[in-house]
Design a protein around this motif. Structure first.
Motif, PDB file in Angstrom:
ATOM      1  N   ASP A  50       9.642   4.514   0.810  1.00 12.89           N
ATOM      2  CA  ASP A  50       9.890   5.891   0.339  1.00 12.89           C
ATOM      3  C   ASP A  50      11.146   6.425   0.993  1.00 12.89           C
ATOM      4  O   ASP A  50      11.141   6.859   2.143  1.00 12.89           O
ATOM      5  N   ASP A  51      12.259   6.402   0.228  1.00 14.34           N
ATOM      6  CA  ASP A  51      13.509   6.961   0.728  1.00 14.34           C
ATOM      7  C   ASP A  51      14.036   8.039  -0.216  1.00 14.34           C
ATOM      8  O   ASP A  51      15.224   8.336  -0.263  1.00 14.34           O
ATOM      9  N   THR A  52      13.112   8.625  -1.054  1.00 13.25           N
ATOM     10  CA  THR A  52      13.523   9.670  -1.995  1.00 13.25           C
ATOM     11  C   THR A  52      13.704  10.982  -1.268  1.00 13.25           C
ATOM     12  O   THR A  52      13.218  11.183  -0.154  1.00 13.25           O
ATOM     13  N   VAL A  74       0.850  -1.184   0.000  1.00 13.71           N
ATOM     14  CA  VAL A  74       0.000   0.000   0.000  1.00 13.71           C
ATOM     15  C   VAL A  74       0.888   1.237   0.000  1.00 13.71           C
ATOM     16  O   VAL A  74       2.024   1.217   0.485  1.00 13.71           O
ATOM     17  N   PRO A  75       0.392   2.413  -0.580  1.00 12.86           N
ATOM     18  CA  PRO A  75       1.221   3.621  -0.645  1.00 12.86           C
ATOM     19  C   PRO A  75       1.565   4.138   0.746  1.00 12.86           C
ATOM     20  O   PRO A  75       0.770   4.038   1.684  1.00 12.86           O
ATOM     21  N   CYS A  76       2.781   4.793   0.798  1.00 13.26           N
ATOM     22  CA  CYS A  76       3.225   5.369   2.062  1.00 13.26           C
ATOM     23  C   CYS A  76       4.210   6.487   1.794  1.00 13.26           C
ATOM     24  O   CYS A  76       4.832   6.536   0.741  1.00 13.26           O
ATOM     25  N   ASP A  77       4.326   7.472   2.714  1.00 10.56           N
ATOM     26  CA  ASP A  77       5.248   8.605   2.579  1.00 10.56           C
ATOM     27  C   ASP A  77       6.390   8.399   3.544  1.00 10.56           C
ATOM     28  O   ASP A  77       6.191   8.156   4.744  1.00 10.56           O
ATOM     29  N   GLY A  78       7.597   8.545   3.012  1.00 13.05           N
ATOM     30  CA  GLY A  78       8.781   8.339   3.838  1.00 13.05           C
ATOM     31  C   GLY A  78       9.134   9.580   4.639  1.00 13.05           C
ATOM     32  O   GLY A  78       8.378  10.549   4.729  1.00 13.05           O
ATOM     33  N   ALA A  79      10.346   9.597   5.173  1.00  9.45           N
ATOM     34  CA  ALA A  79      10.796  10.681   6.053  1.00  9.45           C
ATOM     35  C   ALA A  79      11.417  11.801   5.234  1.00  9.45           C
ATOM     36  O   ALA A  79      12.584  12.167   5.427  1.00  9.45           O
ATOM     37  N   ASP A  80      10.687  12.428   4.225  1.00  5.21           N
ATOM     38  CA  ASP A  80      11.180  13.552   3.429  1.00  5.21           C
ATOM     39  C   ASP A  80      10.273  14.750   3.637  1.00  5.21           C
ATOM     40  O   ASP A  80       9.258  14.671   4.347  1.00  5.21           O
ATOM     41  N   ALA A  81      10.613  15.914   3.012  1.00  5.32           N
ATOM     42  CA  ALA A  81       9.887  17.155   3.265  1.00  5.32           C
ATOM     43  C   ALA A  81       8.594  17.259   2.470  1.00  5.32           C
ATOM     44  O   ALA A  81       7.722  18.053   2.806  1.00  5.32           O
ATOM     45  N   GLU A 133       5.384   8.316  -1.916  1.00  9.19           N
ATOM     46  CA  GLU A 133       6.211   7.843  -3.028  1.00  9.19           C
ATOM     47  C   GLU A 133       6.787   6.470  -2.751  1.00  9.19           C
ATOM     48  O   GLU A 133       7.656   6.006  -3.493  1.00  9.19           O
ATOM     49  N   GLY A 134       6.353   5.860  -1.666  1.00  7.90           N
ATOM     50  CA  GLY A 134       6.810   4.527  -1.353  1.00  7.90           C
ATOM     51  C   GLY A 134       5.660   3.569  -1.210  1.00  7.90           C
ATOM     52  O   GLY A 134       4.487   3.931  -1.328  1.00  7.90           O
ATOM     53  N   THR A 135       6.010   2.283  -1.020  1.00 10.83           N
ATOM     54  CA  THR A 135       5.033   1.220  -0.828  1.00 10.83           C
ATOM     55  C   THR A 135       5.494   0.386   0.361  1.00 10.83           C
ATOM     56  O   THR A 135       6.706   0.120   0.520  1.00 10.83           O
ATOM     57  N   THR A 136       4.543  -0.069   1.120  1.00  5.78           N
ATOM     58  CA  THR A 136       4.908  -0.917   2.262  1.00  5.78           C
ATOM     59  C   THR A 136       5.421  -2.259   1.765  1.00  5.78           C
ATOM     60  O   THR A 136       4.966  -2.792   0.751  1.00  5.78           O
ATOM     61  N   PHE A 137       6.414  -2.763   2.505  1.00  2.43           N
ATOM     62  CA  PHE A 137       6.979  -4.063   2.150  1.00  2.43           C
ATOM     63  C   PHE A 137       7.361  -4.789   3.435  1.00  2.43           C
ATOM     64  O   PHE A 137       7.399  -4.214   4.525  1.00  2.43           O
ATOM     65  N   CYS A 138       7.639  -6.090   3.220  1.00  2.00           N
ATOM     66  CA  CYS A 138       8.000  -6.925   4.370  1.00  2.00           C
ATOM     67  C   CYS A 138       9.515  -7.020   4.453  1.00  2.00           C
ATOM     68  O   CYS A 138      10.163  -7.506   3.512  1.00  2.00           O
TER      69      CYS A 138
END
Length: 662
Positions: A399-401, A373-380, A385-390
């Motif tokens: 999301d590490d952009t 599922v979509p998720c937002d990483g630790a950016d401003a 821009e990320g997806t959950t994974f195991c």
């Protein structure tokens, strides 16, 4: 002695052997002054009756010249016998130069008694006409007539010529081969049409689909006809080219070619087709036997064997129609398909570090609803821009952009409503080239409607011949050309190099030749190229004064024509006056006027009739059948009347042509 007689004796000696006489009286012809003569007889010149006896005695004795006087008082010597030419060989008034007569004295004058006709110069190695300037055979009637030489045909394609004192036929031949064309090529009606044709009796192929030459060519109706009526030759599988065609493979027409067939395997299936290989029919089925697998078909083409009875998977452990891969059933053949009797539910693979679904190929957590599922990483930015994974048995975000830049694309790239579209786009606010053909950056980019646009509206910068890069493409003066032409107006193109046009590729200007044409287009016709003739121009006409080598009228006419001219035609007094000022004094020139074809009917060399202007010497042409060609005849006070003469005389001549220049 009387004074007359003594004077005669003093001049010529004794008178014919007569004794001297004196005392002549007037009755004997003497005169009262004492000079005695005898006038009693009528004596011929050179004789007198000196003694009055009625007989004319000789008064003088000298050489007997041709003057009707018996000068030597000897009647036995003919009159004129003492002349130096008397009895000498001489040539009469005939066309040859042979001394066929002698000089005789007639009527007190020497005359040549050459009464022979002209001696024609026959082809015999002798100078028959005694004129070394005429070639052997010059007057031979057979020379110049048509003849058939020593060639296969019967065509008179040559002419008799005189060679080393013999009349021989010069026939180049080569044109009389009797080919099949409906024409009597060898001028011999007894030879059939095409009898010498190189293709006659050659092998040939008739109007069938094969290419086999099974016939022979014969000549029929002026055309070569093939006798091949055998029909098509079928291309069978036998290693031979039956139809004689290189484009059809061996066996192309074999009736069973391509039919289905069964090879030497254990099944009964026709899995191949009949082929032609190395000249023999064979089956392309190379399988080792088709096994009867579970598919609802008779794979081995044997209806006695059950469907799937040879399937290797029958009875294997299997996983049913669930998402896991856990073998909880066994394979069976049902209605043409392998069916697993596993009826258990799916086992989802959760993110827990275990292979819950028995699928080693699926990652840990592949069946976990929290994964993907979509998720937002630790950016401003605010973008998921990320997806959950195991990862490591735990759910994580990919999301590490870095921050997402706001580009000009009509979208909210950074997922923040406060930043305008394209605020971070590096393509905006830079120099740019608009939608023109040049490559010059004459505008600035901006973001409009989600698209980067350029405000360059300057138009195309066209490349010109100035040694500069007008269209900003990195090349100078490329493709810049202009039309050009040579001196004759033939078109060409010249190219710009380093700001200068040059190198016109129009055709080269022709070399000037003597043909009444301005070949090199320099505005002057036949300048310095007409050998043996000098050129002058006037009244829209070109003239050649040809005084290099005198020629007969026919040779002069032919020389003029070979140069693109015609023997001069004088149309009026103005043209004649112009010729008088240009031609050399003291000469006569051939012109085109003649009555060679019809005596008294005068035409010009090109066949045109004599017009209204004439200037004959004496006012009219001389009526003489031997004089057929006209001269421009120089006379004192620069007058040039016309005069007829023999066409075989050699004279200088004047050629004339229209001036081709405007």
């Amino acid at each position: 002695m009387p004074r007359v007689l003594s004077l005669v004796l003093a001049l010529s000696g004794p008178l014919c052997g007569l004794p001297d006489r004196a005392g002549l009286t007037p009755s004997d012809g003497g005169a009262a002054d004492g000079v005695e003569t005898d006038a009693g007889s009528d004596c011929p010149p050179g004789r007198a009756d000196v003694d009055g006896d009625g007989t004319c005695e000789c008064l003088i004795q000298g050489p007997d010249t041709c003057d009707l006087v018996d000068n030597d008082c000897d009647p036995s010597t003919p009159d004129g016998s003492a002349n130096a030419d008397f009895g000498q060989p001489c040539d009469g008034i005939d066309a040859d130069e042979c001394a066929d007569g002698i000089f005789v004295c007639e009527g007190g004058a020497l005359r040549c008694d050459d009464a022979t006709d002209d001696n024609p110069d026959l082809c015999n190695g002798l100078d028959d006409d005694c004129d070394p300037t005429t070639p052997d055979g010059f007057g031979d009637p057979s020379v110049g007539t048509g003849c058939d030489g020593d060639d296969p045909d019967s065509c008179a394609g040559g002419f008799f010529v005189c060679v080393e004192g013999a009349v021989v036929c010069e026939d180049p031949g080569g044109a009389g081969q009797e080919i099949c064309d409906g024409i009597d090529n060898d001028c011999d009606p007894t030879t059939p049409d095409g009898s010498a044709d190189d293709m006659l009796d050659a092998r040939c192929d008739g109007p069938d689909s094969d290419r086999c030459r099974e016939g022979r060519l014969s000549c029929m109706g002026g055309s070569l006809v093939c006798s091949d009526t055998s029909g098509d030759d079928l291309e069978l599988c036998n290693g031979a080219n039956d139809d004689c065609r290189s484009d059809t493979p061996d066996g192309f027409d074999e009736p069973t070619l391509g039919d289905g067939c069964d090879g030497g395997d254990s099944d009964l299936c026709q899995e191949g087709v009949v082929q032609c290989v190395d000249g023999m029919l064979s089956c392309s089925d190379r399988t080792s036997g088709s096994l009867d697998v579970c598919n609802g078909m008779d794979d081995d083409c044997d209806p006695s064997s059950a469907d799937g009875d040879e399937d290797a998977m029958l009875g294997d452990l299997c996983d049913g129609a669930d998402l896991d891969r856990c073998d909880e059933g066994m394979l069976r053949c049902v209605s043409g398909g392998l069916v697993c009797d596993d009826t258990t539910d799916d086992i989802p693979d959760l993110c827990n570090g275990d292979d819950d679904d028995c699928r080693p190929g699926t990652p840990d957590g592949s069946g976990d609803a929290r994964i993907g599922v979509p998720c937002d990483g630790a950016d401003a930015d605010r973008c998921e821009e990320g997806t959950t994974f195991c990862g490591g048995g735990a759910v994580m975000c990919s999301d590490d952009t870095d921050d997402t830049l706001e580009l000009c694309n009509g979208m909210n790239d950074d997922c923040r409503a406060g930043t305008p579209d394209g605020a971070d786009d590096p393509r905006v606010a830079v120099p740019c080239d608009g939608p023109d053909a040049d490559l010059c950056e004459e505008g600035t980019t901006a973001c409009m409607g989600g698209t980067v646009t350029c405000d360059d509206t300057s138009g195309d910068d066209v490349e010109t011949c100035n040694d500069g890069d007008d269209d900003c493409d990195g090349s100078v003066d490329e493709g810049v050309t202009q039309a050009c032409m040579n001196a004759c107006g033939d078109p060409g193109t010249e190219t710009c190099t380093a700001g200068v046009f040059g190198g016109c590729d129009a055709p080269a200007v022709p070399t000037e030749t003597c043909n009444a044409v301005d070949d090199d287009c320099d505005g002057v016709v036949d300048e310095a190229v007409c050998t043996g003739c000098s050129r002058f121009v006037g009244g829209g006409r070109l003239y050649l004064e040809c005084d290099g080598t005198p020629a007969t009228w026919l040779d002069a006419r032919d020389d003029c024509r070979s140069r693109g001219y015609e023997l001069v035609q004088v149309d009026d007094a103005a043209e004649q006056g112009f010729l008088e000022t240009e031609l050399t004094d003291g000469r006569s020139y051939w012109m085109g006027l003649n009555d060679r074809d019809v005596e008294g009917t005068y035409v010009w060399a090109d066949g045109g009739a004599l017009g209204g202007f004439e200037d004959w010497r004496g006012g009219a042409p001389v009526a003489d059948p031997d004089l057929d060609c006209a001269l421009l005849l120089n006379r004192p006070a620069r007058t040039w009347p016309w005069e007829l003469t023999d066409c075989d005389d050699t004279e200088t001549y004047v050629c004339e042509a229209d001036d081709p220049r405007p």
